[in-house]
Write an enzyme that holds these catalytic residues in place. Structure first.
Site, PDB file in Angstrom:
ATOM      1  CB  SER A  32      -1.448  -1.967  -1.073  1.00 17.44           C
ATOM      2  OG  SER A  32      -0.923  -2.924  -0.344  1.00 17.44           O
TER       3      SER A  32
ATOM      4  CE1 TYR B  60       1.339   1.387   6.585  1.00 13.32           C
ATOM      5  CE2 TYR B  60       3.336   0.134   5.722  1.00 13.32           C
ATOM      6  CZ  TYR B  60       2.057   1.011   5.706  1.00 13.32           C
ATOM      7  OH  TYR B  60       1.821   1.738   4.431  1.00 13.32           O
TER       8      TYR B  60
ATOM      9  CE  LYS C 245      -1.133   0.623   3.972  1.00 16.72           C
ATOM     10  NZ  LYS C 245      -2.350   1.251   3.549  1.00 16.72           N
TER      11      LYS C 245
END
Length: 280
Positions: A132, A146, A150
């Site tokens: 992660s 982004y 995650k």
């Protein structure tokens, strides 16, 4: 001895974890879109199988998992490492650019995980380890899309942990801060194609940082790889593990903010429960 399947194993955390696992006597199925770098680094060894794997291609995923089982008869640890980043304001990032990073970071991870789980369920043992990020808990200017991928990995990990624990399978999210891998190289980090002048003091600063900070980050990836292999060999591994002093500081700040928000808005939060006609 553990048998690993590692995605994105040609560089970064993937190849370093493979190296550390092999050093400890584990067996490794190291996969990447182009596995030539894996073979070049490790040569030929009975404990290593290098395979091509594109996590966005379902046939490639199935073939790699089948080959891993054929090579070593089991998969004890899946390291979901394949992924890349995109930097740019949310508005600057096109739907196509966002979809591509979600396809790798989320749907690719999901595809490989789903392909491996029947093997682990049959064994009644196994460990999923997902790379992660500190961005899995914290959003920041220029990293919104982004971070969204995650955050999805974090949610999947928590649910997988709850679903799989009764079957003897563990799930852990690794949350690195900034490490001296190749993540900020053009091969791992895309820049949003659009730039909007109004974001000069926010997202543009992140663009500039990503261009200047490469290989000067606070984190040591070799130490991180050792920590990840340690987790794989634990009897009672954590559900999540933060890596790096910068990650630690950012998470502490985020948790403090969440606690403050909960306390400040507690009465509003609790006021929305259903009370029935008498409590209206």
């Amino acid at each position: 001895m553990k048998t690993w399947l590692i995605t994105g194993a040609s560089r970064g955390f993937g190849i370093l974890v493979a190296e550390e696992a092999l050093r400890r006597g584990d067996r490794v199925v190291a996969s990447a879109r182009n596995p030539a770098a894996i073979v070049e680094r490790f040569g030929s060894t009975d404990h290593l199988t290098a395979l091509p794997l594109d996590v966005t291609d379902s046939a490639s995923v199935t073939d790699a998992v089948d080959a891993a089982v054929d090579s070593f008869a089991s998969i004890d640890v899946l390291l979901n490492n394949a992924g890349y980043g995109v930097v740019g304001a949310v508005e600057e990032t096109s739907v196509d650019e966002a979809r591509k990073v979600f396809d790798v970071n989320v749907f690719g991870l999901l595809a490989v995980t789903r392909a491996v789980l029947p093997v682990m369920r049959a064994q009644r043992s196994g460990h999923l380890i997902h790379i992660s990020s500190v961005a899995g808990f914290t959003g920041s200017p220029g990293w919104g899309v982004y971070a969204a991928t995650k955050h999805a990995v974090e949610a999947l990990n928590e649910s997988l942990h709850a679903e799989l624990a009764p079957l003897g399978i563990r799930s852990t999210a690794i949350e690195p801060g900034t490490f001296r891998t190749d993540f900020l190289d053009a091969s791992s980090l895309a820049a949003a194609g659009s730039e909007i002048a109004d974001y000069v003091d926010t997202a543009a600063v992140s663009r500039q940082w990503s261009a200047s900070a490469n290989h000067a980050q606070v984190g040591d990836p070799v130490r991180a790889a050792k920590a990840i292999v340690d987790v794989a060999h634990m009897q009672d591994p954590p559900i999540r593990l933060a890596l790096g002093s910068d990650c630690y500081a950012r998470l502490r700040k985020k948790f403090a903010t969440l606690n403050d928000d909960l306390a400040q808005w507690r009465s509003t939060t609790l006021s929305t429960d259903y009370r029935g006609p008498e409590g209206a």
